[in-house]
Scaffold this motif. Structure first.
Motif, PDB file in Angstrom:
ATOM      1  N   THR A  55       0.927  -1.152  -0.046  1.00 21.08           N
ATOM      2  CA  THR A  55       0.066  -0.100  -0.063  1.00 21.08           C
ATOM      3  C   THR A  55       0.835   1.185   0.077  1.00 21.08           C
ATOM      4  O   THR A  55       1.890   1.204   0.691  1.00 21.08           O
ATOM      5  CB  THR A  55      -0.908   0.096   1.325  1.00 21.08           C
ATOM      6  N   MET A  56       0.516   2.123  -0.715  1.00 16.53           N
ATOM      7  CA  MET A  56       1.422   3.418  -0.735  1.00 16.53           C
ATOM      8  C   MET A  56       0.457   4.622  -0.435  1.00 16.53           C
ATOM      9  O   MET A  56      -0.568   4.849  -0.597  1.00 16.53           O
ATOM     10  CB  MET A  56       1.808   3.610  -2.364  1.00 16.53           C
ATOM     11  N   GLY A  57       1.286   5.651  -0.117  1.00 14.89           N
ATOM     12  CA  GLY A  57       0.502   6.895   0.595  1.00 14.89           C
ATOM     13  C   GLY A  57       1.514   8.000   0.227  1.00 14.89           C
ATOM     14  O   GLY A  57       2.568   7.896   0.182  1.00 14.89           O
ATOM     15  N   TRP A  58       0.976   9.197   0.456  1.00 16.53           N
ATOM     16  CA  TRP A  58       1.623  10.350   0.524  1.00 16.53           C
ATOM     17  C   TRP A  58       1.171  11.293   1.930  1.00 16.53           C
ATOM     18  O   TRP A  58       0.165  11.348   1.857  1.00 16.53           O
ATOM     19  CB  TRP A  58       1.421  11.187  -0.755  1.00 16.53           C
ATOM     20  N   PHE A  59       2.333  11.766   2.241  1.00 16.03           N
ATOM     21  CA  PHE A  59       1.937  12.666   3.284  1.00 16.03           C
ATOM     22  C   PHE A  59       2.827  14.072   3.353  1.00 16.03           C
ATOM     23  O   PHE A  59       3.604  14.015   2.240  1.00 16.03           O
ATOM     24  CB  PHE A  59       2.602  12.006   4.497  1.00 16.03           C
ATOM     25  N   ARG A  60       2.603  15.300   3.947  1.00 16.00           N
ATOM     26  CA  ARG A  60       3.323  16.136   3.707  1.00 16.00           C
ATOM     27  C   ARG A  60       3.501  16.771   5.157  1.00 16.00           C
ATOM     28  O   ARG A  60       2.540  16.553   6.201  1.00 16.00           O
ATOM     29  CB  ARG A  60       2.751  17.208   2.812  1.00 16.00           C
ATOM     30  N   GLN A  61       4.566  17.786   5.198  1.00 20.81           N
ATOM     31  CA  GLN A  61       4.853  18.356   6.532  1.00 20.81           C
ATOM     32  C   GLN A  61       5.273  19.961   6.204  1.00 20.81           C
ATOM     33  O   GLN A  61       6.191  20.145   5.537  1.00 20.81           O
ATOM     34  CB  GLN A  61       5.928  17.476   7.172  1.00 20.81           C
ATOM     35  N   ALA A  62       4.446  20.820   6.445  1.00 20.38           N
ATOM     36  CA  ALA A  62       5.031  22.340   6.366  1.00 20.38           C
ATOM     37  C   ALA A  62       5.700  22.601   7.619  1.00 20.38           C
ATOM     38  O   ALA A  62       5.783  22.109   8.762  1.00 20.38           O
ATOM     39  CB  ALA A  62       3.686  22.989   6.409  1.00 20.38           C
ATOM     40  N   PRO A  63       6.614  23.780   7.564  1.00 20.13           N
ATOM     41  CA  PRO A  63       7.496  24.049   8.666  1.00 20.13           C
ATOM     42  C   PRO A  63       6.704  24.330  10.147  1.00 20.13           C
ATOM     43  O   PRO A  63       5.649  24.999   9.867  1.00 20.13           O
ATOM     44  CB  PRO A  63       8.096  25.299   8.202  1.00 20.13           C
ATOM     45  N   GLY A  64       7.284  23.825  10.890  1.00 21.65           N
ATOM     46  CA  GLY A  64       6.318  23.932  12.347  1.00 21.65           C
ATOM     47  C   GLY A  64       5.087  23.021  12.590  1.00 21.65           C
ATOM     48  O   GLY A  64       4.403  23.490  13.635  1.00 21.65           O
ATOM     49  N   LYS A  65       4.593  22.247  11.616  1.00 19.93           N
ATOM     50  CA  LYS A  65       3.546  21.493  11.662  1.00 19.93           C
ATOM     51  C   LYS A  65       3.825  20.030  11.629  1.00 19.93           C
ATOM     52  O   LYS A  65       4.904  19.688  11.182  1.00 19.93           O
ATOM     53  CB  LYS A  65       2.543  21.994  10.761  1.00 19.93           C
ATOM     54  N   GLU A  66       2.776  19.350  12.192  1.00 21.58           N
ATOM     55  CA  GLU A  66       2.851  17.912  12.145  1.00 21.58           C
ATOM     56  C   GLU A  66       2.890  17.352  10.554  1.00 21.58           C
ATOM     57  O   GLU A  66       2.099  17.955   9.928  1.00 21.58           O
ATOM     58  CB  GLU A  66       1.997  17.269  13.226  1.00 21.58           C
ATOM     59  N   ARG A  67       3.181  16.242  10.726  1.00 23.07           N
ATOM     60  CA  ARG A  67       3.032  15.362   9.435  1.00 23.07           C
ATOM     61  C   ARG A  67       1.733  15.321   9.101  1.00 23.07           C
ATOM     62  O   ARG A  67       0.783  15.023  10.014  1.00 23.07           O
ATOM     63  CB  ARG A  67       3.824  14.220   9.171  1.00 23.07           C
ATOM     64  N   GLU A  68       1.032  15.436   8.046  1.00 18.65           N
ATOM     65  CA  GLU A  68      -0.295  15.370   7.544  1.00 18.65           C
ATOM     66  C   GLU A  68      -0.663  14.410   6.407  1.00 18.65           C
ATOM     67  O   GLU A  68       0.394  14.450   5.545  1.00 18.65           O
ATOM     68  CB  GLU A  68      -0.908  16.720   7.287  1.00 18.65           C
ATOM     69  N   PHE A  69      -1.547  13.370   6.455  1.00 17.41           N
ATOM     70  CA  PHE A  69      -1.725  12.638   5.636  1.00 17.41           C
ATOM     71  C   PHE A  69      -2.557  13.201   4.184  1.00 17.41           C
ATOM     72  O   PHE A  69      -3.091  14.307   4.374  1.00 17.41           O
ATOM     73  CB  PHE A  69      -2.726  11.514   6.050  1.00 17.41           C
ATOM     74  N   VAL A  70      -2.134  12.864   3.188  1.00 16.82           N
ATOM     75  CA  VAL A  70      -2.654  13.380   1.837  1.00 16.82           C
ATOM     76  C   VAL A  70      -3.481  12.443   1.194  1.00 16.82           C
ATOM     77  O   VAL A  70      -4.432  12.723   0.732  1.00 16.82           O
ATOM     78  CB  VAL A  70      -1.302  13.827   1.065  1.00 16.82           C
ATOM     79  N   ALA A  71      -3.056  11.115   0.952  1.00 21.12           N
ATOM     80  CA  ALA A  71      -3.641  10.265  -0.021  1.00 21.12           C
ATOM     81  C   ALA A  71      -2.846   9.038   0.006  1.00 21.12           C
ATOM     82  O   ALA A  71      -1.843   9.032   0.420  1.00 21.12           O
ATOM     83  CB  ALA A  71      -3.657  10.641  -1.733  1.00 21.12           C
ATOM     84  N   ALA A  72      -3.762   7.822  -0.043  1.00 20.29           N
ATOM     85  CA  ALA A  72      -3.259   6.638  -0.153  1.00 20.29           C
ATOM     86  C   ALA A  72      -3.911   5.921  -1.271  1.00 20.29           C
ATOM     87  O   ALA A  72      -5.094   6.012  -1.624  1.00 20.29           O
ATOM     88  CB  ALA A  72      -3.446   6.105   1.210  1.00 20.29           C
ATOM     89  N   ILE A  73      -3.180   4.523  -1.664  1.00 25.73           N
ATOM     90  CA  ILE A  73      -3.792   3.939  -2.608  1.00 25.73           C
ATOM     91  C   ILE A  73      -3.364   2.472  -2.511  1.00 25.73           C
ATOM     92  O   ILE A  73      -2.325   2.075  -1.847  1.00 25.73           O
ATOM     93  CB  ILE A  73      -3.206   4.156  -4.206  1.00 25.73           C
ATOM     94  N   SER A  74      -4.325   1.646  -2.572  1.00 24.49           N
ATOM     95  CA  SER A  74      -4.014   0.112  -2.277  1.00 24.49           C
ATOM     96  C   SER A  74      -2.938  -0.325  -3.346  1.00 24.49           C
ATOM     97  O   SER A  74      -2.789  -0.195  -4.193  1.00 24.49           O
ATOM     98  CB  SER A  74      -5.338  -0.586  -2.399  1.00 24.49           C
ATOM     99  N   TRP A  75      -2.613  -1.570  -2.755  1.00 22.33           N
ATOM    100  CA  TRP A  75      -1.635  -2.338  -3.894  1.00 22.33           C
ATOM    101  C   TRP A  75      -2.003  -2.597  -5.300  1.00 22.33           C
ATOM    102  O   TRP A  75      -1.191  -2.635  -6.084  1.00 22.33           O
ATOM    103  CB  TRP A  75      -1.057  -3.738  -2.961  1.00 22.33           C
ATOM    104  N   SER A  76      -3.344  -2.847  -5.259  1.00 24.66           N
ATOM    105  CA  SER A  76      -3.635  -3.107  -6.760  1.00 24.66           C
ATOM    106  C   SER A  76      -4.218  -1.866  -7.433  1.00 24.66           C
ATOM    107  O   SER A  76      -4.454  -1.941  -8.586  1.00 24.66           O
ATOM    108  CB  SER A  76      -5.121  -4.209  -6.669  1.00 24.66           C
ATOM    109  N   GLY A  77      -4.367  -0.853  -6.704  1.00 28.84           N
ATOM    110  CA  GLY A  77      -4.720   0.395  -7.414  1.00 28.84           C
ATOM    111  C   GLY A  77      -6.206   0.427  -7.360  1.00 28.84           C
ATOM    112  O   GLY A  77      -6.965   1.584  -7.761  1.00 28.84           O
ATOM    113  N   ASP A  78      -6.937  -0.652  -6.842  1.00 27.69           N
ATOM    114  CA  ASP A  78      -8.487  -0.508  -6.983  1.00 27.69           C
ATOM    115  C   ASP A  78      -9.170   0.491  -6.033  1.00 27.69           C
ATOM    116  O   ASP A  78     -10.168   1.063  -6.277  1.00 27.69           O
ATOM    117  CB  ASP A  78      -8.891  -1.894  -6.571  1.00 27.69           C
TER     118      ASP A  78
END
Length: 122
Positions: free
Chosen positions: A33-56
């Protein structure tokens, strides 16, 4: 072990678009499973998006829903994040992540990339 390398970040104007890429190596990519997260200066890491292993199945955070799209190409061991209608608040370091298990928005991934900077100017 799995190694993840992000690319595609840069400086764009508000309203513009960027496409981030994350290429995996070391182990079988298609089982993760793959995901994207982001983190701005002075802020905690934030979830952006995720995708299952199959892409479904995909899931996106409310802050980016309708603007960002996650996809993957298992033949190329690559996951993408298409970012449209970018806003200044999207400015952050974006991280690619992988895990063996179900898709989740939580920061419970086993492998992480070093991140790529996305800066949106207004």
């Amino acid at each position: 072990q799995v190694q993840l390398v992000e690319s595609g970040g840069g400086l764009v104007q508000a309203g513009g678009s960027l496409r981030l890429s994350c290429t995996a190596s070391g182990r079988t990519f298609s089982t993760y499973t793959m995901g994207w997260f982001r983190q701005a200066p002075g802020k905690e890491r934030e979830f952006v998006a995720a995708i299952s292993w199959s892409g479904d199945s995909t899931y996106s955070a409310g802050s980016v829903k309708g603007r960002f799209t996650i996809s993957r190409d298992n033949a190329k061991n690559t996951v993408f994040l298409q970012m449209n209608s970018l806003k200044s608040e999207d400015t952050a370091v974006y991280y690619c992540a992988a895990r063996q298990g179900r898709m989740t928005m939580k920061v419970e991934y086993d492998y992480w990339g070093q991140g790529t900077q996305v800066t949106v100017s207004s």
